[in-house]
Design a protein around this motif. Structure first.
Motif, mmCIF file in Angstrom:
data_model
loop_
_atom_site.group_PDB
_atom_site.id
_atom_site.type_symbol
_atom_site.label_atom_id
_atom_site.label_comp_id
_atom_site.label_asym_id
_atom_site.label_seq_id
_atom_site.Cartn_x
_atom_site.Cartn_y
_atom_site.Cartn_z
ATOM 1 N N ILE A 14 0.846 -1.245 -0.047
ATOM 2 C CA ILE A 14 -0.063 -0.012 0.061
ATOM 3 C C ILE A 14 0.969 1.178 -0.003
ATOM 4 O O ILE A 14 0.612 2.128 -0.603
ATOM 5 N N ILE A 15 2.135 1.379 0.721
ATOM 6 C CA ILE A 15 2.803 2.393 1.048
ATOM 7 C C ILE A 15 3.640 2.562 -0.310
ATOM 8 O O ILE A 15 3.495 3.868 -0.785
ATOM 9 N N LEU A 16 4.011 1.610 -1.140
ATOM 10 C CA LEU A 16 4.596 1.761 -2.280
ATOM 11 C C LEU A 16 3.617 2.169 -3.295
ATOM 12 O O LEU A 16 3.973 2.905 -4.262
ATOM 13 N N LEU A 17 2.532 1.603 -3.438
ATOM 14 C CA LEU A 17 1.332 2.205 -4.227
ATOM 15 C C LEU A 17 1.055 3.436 -4.243
ATOM 16 O O LEU A 17 0.916 4.452 -5.279
ATOM 17 N N ILE A 18 0.759 4.063 -3.030
ATOM 18 C CA ILE A 18 0.509 5.342 -2.586
ATOM 19 C C ILE A 18 1.693 6.350 -2.869
ATOM 20 O O ILE A 18 1.247 7.270 -3.460
ATOM 21 N N VAL A 26 5.789 -4.096 -9.908
ATOM 22 C CA VAL A 26 6.797 -4.440 -8.878
ATOM 23 C C VAL A 26 6.498 -4.686 -7.655
ATOM 24 O O VAL A 26 6.820 -5.634 -6.985
ATOM 25 N N ALA A 27 5.536 -3.721 -7.019
ATOM 26 C CA ALA A 27 4.910 -4.031 -5.845
ATOM 27 C C ALA A 27 4.317 -5.154 -5.566
ATOM 28 O O ALA A 27 4.707 -6.118 -4.384
ATOM 29 N N LEU A 28 3.523 -5.466 -6.517
ATOM 30 C CA LEU A 28 2.507 -6.721 -6.435
ATOM 31 C C LEU A 28 3.091 -8.031 -6.583
ATOM 32 O O LEU A 28 2.571 -9.074 -5.966
ATOM 33 N N VAL A 29 4.482 -8.299 -7.311
ATOM 34 C CA VAL A 29 5.139 -9.463 -7.558
ATOM 35 C C VAL A 29 5.957 -9.606 -6.566
ATOM 36 O O VAL A 29 6.050 -10.682 -5.730
ATOM 37 N N LEU A 30 7.025 -8.661 -6.465
ATOM 38 C CA LEU A 30 8.130 -8.940 -5.269
ATOM 39 C C LEU A 30 7.830 -9.043 -3.954
ATOM 40 O O LEU A 30 8.265 -9.886 -3.298
ATOM 41 N N VAL A 31 7.038 -8.116 -3.526
ATOM 42 C CA VAL A 31 6.715 -8.075 -2.129
ATOM 43 C C VAL A 31 6.109 -9.375 -1.515
ATOM 44 O O VAL A 31 6.857 -9.913 -0.613
ATOM 45 N N GLY A 405 -2.606 4.268 -6.714
ATOM 46 C CA GLY A 405 -2.021 4.825 -5.255
ATOM 47 C C GLY A 405 -2.821 6.336 -5.268
ATOM 48 O O GLY A 405 -3.274 6.812 -4.425
ATOM 49 N N LYS A 406 -3.013 6.880 -6.521
ATOM 50 C CA LYS A 406 -3.670 8.313 -6.518
ATOM 51 C C LYS A 406 -5.310 8.228 -6.067
ATOM 52 O O LYS A 406 -5.805 9.170 -5.551
ATOM 53 N N HIS A 407 -5.773 6.995 -6.738
ATOM 54 C CA HIS A 407 -7.323 6.756 -6.307
ATOM 55 C C HIS A 407 -7.238 6.557 -4.781
ATOM 56 O O HIS A 407 -8.454 7.002 -4.265
ATOM 57 N N ILE A 408 -6.145 5.756 -4.317
ATOM 58 C CA ILE A 408 -6.677 5.554 -2.707
ATOM 59 C C ILE A 408 -6.463 6.689 -1.895
ATOM 60 O O ILE A 408 -7.174 6.926 -1.032
#
Length: 434
Positions: A14-18, A26-31, A405-408
């Motif tokens: 969530i932090i990476l997306l925001i 990258v965030a959804l695969v690696l984390v 991220g911007k939507h959140i």
């Protein structure tokens, strides 16, 4: 330990997306992979989780690719121009009227209970109007998402079906007491739309005047639009689109197949020759493939977190850290925090892991199972389309060309405050018992 690792992984994503520091892929695969390795799972197990997660979103990916291509072609040929011009005419460019109309249109579109079809119907039609009036597309997504969430309380949608299966109760019986909550929620949303539209008017008033494009660029754009427009085929394209939407509502065949067939009809219908048809596909393919790759990454994310048991562990442990004094009101507390839970739990984990635990605890203090369900449904459902766990939201983001991220950042607190108000209203009228 699993719940701690899962919570850290979700918060990191969530932090990476925001923050927009890395792409969603990258965030959804690696984390999740790192989280699974830390939790002690091997490469072979993670691979199986990946396959399971991928299979769960593959139908959405196929639908997404061909839906983007189809609606892109429909925009090229000018299908939505009469609707946009009509809405501008009746609203006279009134931003408040457009915002209120968005809520109503989305509510009607979501009568089938499908978030994907709601976004497919509303966003391609309304996005050009929002852009023409310089309104934020994030406002469009917020209003459509909240309207669809309120309508998502219908018994043929997912949440009540899941909740009914947990307490062994007919979803229709669960829905009837929620009808006043739905109606009040829509009325509240219309008021909110007016308030947000007033804020939008102030924002637009501060914008600098639109810079006039060079004459040659403007003429080139107008020439391209006129070359692609097919006014003589307007009704044919409209009937084709209505037929596609009708097939989506009926659910006779998979949505991806419907759009695949629709695109195959639309291309030769509107454009002659292979070169012209492929030019339209190439024009819209980049956005379709980019968002399809993000959905595939989201499938990997869901598969790993579900397969490792992190989501179930998180749901179980969350209810065990509360003070004893608040336990009899646990269903209301969870309901109040329902929207934040949407960022931490998938829909299945929320209803199949968290709900049974909460229901079992509060019924021991004299609270009915129905009240427990109502609290968790009302509190959580408003945040359905602000969660990275929602495949339909990724579809909406792709259709509108927006970022998660911007939507959140734009929508989260508005949705959360709205959800709390709806929970308190349900308590006030007795839909949620104490």
């Amino acid at each position: 330990m699993l719940s701690i690792i899962g919570l850290i992984a979700i918060l990191t994503i969530i932090i990476l997306l925001i923050s927009n520091r890395v792409t969603p892929i990258v965030a959804l695969v690696l984390v999740p992979i790192v989280a699974a390795v830390v939790a002690g799972f091997g490469a072979e197990e993670i691979g199986e989780f990946f396959k399971t997660g991928l299979s769960s979103v593959m139908n959405v990916v196929v639908m997404f690719i061909f839906a983007i291509l189809y609606f892109g072609v429909m925009q090229d040929v000018g299908l939505f121009n009469p609707l946009i011009n009509f809405m501008i005419k009746i609203s006279r460019g009134n931003i408040i009227a457009v915002a209120v109309a968005t809520v109503v249109i989305a509510a009607v579109a979501h009568l089938d209970g499908s978030g994907a079809s709601t976004f497919l119907i509303t966003i391609p039609a309304l996005l050009p109007l929002y852009k023409r009036l310089r309104m934020s597309p994030y406002l469009l997504l917020l209003l459509v998402g909240m309207s669809a969430s309120i309508m998502n309380m219908v018994p043929w949608a997912g949440p009540l079906g899941r909740a009914g299966s947990v307490i062994d109760m007919d979803p229709t019986a669960l829905w009837r007491p929620l009808i006043p909550v739905q109606l009040t929620g829509l009325a509240m949303l219309i008021v909110l739309a007016v308030l947000l539209a007033l804020r939008e008017k102030r924002r637009i008033a501060k914008l600098p005047p639109l810079a006039e494009a060079p004459v040659e660029v403007e003429e080139a754009n107008e020439q391209l639009a006129s070359e692609l427009a097919r006014p003589k085929l307007l009704w044919v394209n409209a009937l084709l689109t209505v037929g596609i939407i009708a097939m989506l509502v009926k659910g006779i065949v998979p949505a991806g197949f419907v759009f695949m067939v629709g695109l195959s009809i639309a291309l030769p219908l509107n454009f002659r020759g292979v070169d012209n048809q492929m030019a339209r596909v190439k024009a819209h393919a980049p956005s379709a493939l980019m968002m399809a790759s993000i959905i595939l990454a989201a499938g990997s994310f869901l598969g790993i977190l579900n397969g490792t048991g992190m989501l179930d562990a998180l749901a179980t442990d969350l209810v065990q850290i509360l003070p004893v004094a608040v336990v009899p009101f646990l269903h209301i507390i969870i309901g109040i925090f329902g929207v934040p839970f949407d960022l931490a739990l998938s829909t299945d984990a929320y209803y199949f892991a968290l709900l049974p635990i909460v229901e079992q605890i509060v019924t021991g203090f004299g609270v009915s199972s129905v009240s427990a369900v109502n609290a968790l449904v009302i509190g959580n459902i408003i945040g359905t389309f602000v969660s990275p766990f929602s495949p339909a939201l990724w579809l909406a983001l792709g259709l509108a060309g927006l970022e998660m991220g911007k939507h959140i950042r734009y929508s989260f607190f508005i949705m959360w405050m709205f959800s709390i108000a709806l929970v308190l209203f349900a308590v006030l009228i007795g839909v949620i018992g104490m």
